[in-house]
Design a protein around this motif. Structure first.
Motif, PDB file in Angstrom:
ATOM      1  N   ASP A  94       0.822  -1.216   0.000  1.00  0.00           N
ATOM      2  CA  ASP A  94       0.000   0.000   0.000  1.00  0.00           C
ATOM      3  C   ASP A  94       0.855   1.265   0.000  1.00  0.00           C
ATOM      4  O   ASP A  94       0.478   2.266  -0.598  1.00  0.00           O
ATOM      5  N   ALA A  95       2.006   1.207   0.661  1.00  0.00           N
ATOM      6  CA  ALA A  95       2.900   2.365   0.718  1.00  0.00           C
ATOM      7  C   ALA A  95       3.551   2.647  -0.641  1.00  0.00           C
ATOM      8  O   ALA A  95       4.029   3.766  -0.885  1.00  0.00           O
ATOM      9  N   ARG A 138       8.064   1.419  -6.281  1.00  0.00           N
ATOM     10  CA  ARG A 138       8.921   2.540  -6.686  1.00  0.00           C
ATOM     11  C   ARG A 138      10.373   2.098  -6.837  1.00  0.00           C
ATOM     12  O   ARG A 138      11.059   2.498  -7.782  1.00  0.00           O
ATOM     13  N   ASP A 139      10.836   1.276  -5.914  1.00  0.00           N
ATOM     14  CA  ASP A 139      12.237   0.853  -5.941  1.00  0.00           C
ATOM     15  C   ASP A 139      12.540  -0.188  -7.010  1.00  0.00           C
ATOM     16  O   ASP A 139      13.642  -0.227  -7.544  1.00  0.00           O
ATOM     17  N   PHE A 140      11.574  -1.047  -7.311  1.00  0.00           N
ATOM     18  CA  PHE A 140      11.830  -2.159  -8.219  1.00  0.00           C
ATOM     19  C   PHE A 140      11.034  -2.091  -9.515  1.00  0.00           C
ATOM     20  O   PHE A 140      11.130  -2.987 -10.352  1.00  0.00           O
ATOM     21  N   ASP A 141      10.250  -1.049  -9.665  1.00  0.00           N
ATOM     22  CA  ASP A 141       9.464  -0.833 -10.877  1.00  0.00           C
ATOM     23  C   ASP A 141       8.587  -2.044 -11.213  1.00  0.00           C
ATOM     24  O   ASP A 141       8.424  -2.419 -12.379  1.00  0.00           O
ATOM     25  N   GLU A 161      16.313  -2.722   3.308  1.00  0.00           N
ATOM     26  CA  GLU A 161      16.728  -1.507   4.019  1.00  0.00           C
ATOM     27  C   GLU A 161      18.154  -1.137   3.643  1.00  0.00           C
ATOM     28  O   GLU A 161      18.459   0.028   3.376  1.00  0.00           O
ATOM     29  N   LEU A 162      19.044  -2.128   3.627  1.00  0.00           N
ATOM     30  CA  LEU A 162      20.440  -1.864   3.269  1.00  0.00           C
ATOM     31  C   LEU A 162      20.584  -1.401   1.819  1.00  0.00           C
ATOM     32  O   LEU A 162      21.380  -0.514   1.520  1.00  0.00           O
ATOM     33  N   SER A 163      19.836  -1.995   0.933  1.00  0.00           N
ATOM     34  CA  SER A 163      19.994  -1.678  -0.485  1.00  0.00           C
ATOM     35  C   SER A 163      19.248  -0.424  -0.916  1.00  0.00           C
ATOM     36  O   SER A 163      19.707   0.286  -1.808  1.00  0.00           O
ATOM     37  N   HIS A 164      18.115  -0.129  -0.284  1.00  0.00           N
ATOM     38  CA  HIS A 164      17.293   0.989  -0.756  1.00  0.00           C
ATOM     39  C   HIS A 164      16.866   1.974   0.336  1.00  0.00           C
ATOM     40  O   HIS A 164      16.530   3.102   0.035  1.00  0.00           O
ATOM     41  N   GLY A 165      16.823   1.541   1.567  1.00  0.00           N
ATOM     42  CA  GLY A 165      16.364   2.396   2.660  1.00  0.00           C
ATOM     43  C   GLY A 165      14.851   2.505   2.695  1.00  0.00           C
ATOM     44  O   GLY A 165      14.176   2.313   1.685  1.00  0.00           O
TER      45      GLY A 165
END
Length: 91
Positions: free
Chosen positions: A33-34, A39-42, A75-79
């Motif tokens: 939902d967020a 967004r990060d992985f298209d 978290e480590l790769s994208h935050g």
């Protein structure tokens, strides 16, 4: 994200207790939902993506440990993923 389908798959695939599967499925739905993953992985977050990534965790880990492990990697790769973690004592 089909939360009920994910919950069922988590119980089946990881022999998870229903309560843990319910909590992880709820967090996965919140993550979807967020829009953060998409967004990060298209690509949309799907049941298959969640199950496949959790399957990569060490075999001896329970469902909550697997979920937190995957989120830690994200978290480590994208935050921006730590807020979707699950406290083990709360399940």
């Amino acid at each position: 994200m089909d939360r009920d389908r994910l919950e069922t798959r988590l119980v089946e695939r990881f022999d998870a207790v229903p309560r843990a599967a319910r909590v992880v499925a709820r967090q996965a739905t919140d993550l979807d939902d967020a829009g953060r993953y998409e967004r990060d992985f298209d690509a949309p977050l799907t049941v298959e993506i969640v199950v496949a990534n959790l399957a990569d965790a060490p075999d001896e880990w329970d469902l909550v440990e697997r979920w937190n492990w995957w989120l830690g990697a994200l978290e480590l790769s994208h935050g921006g993923y730590s807020q979707f973690g699950v406290r083990h004592g709360g399940v």
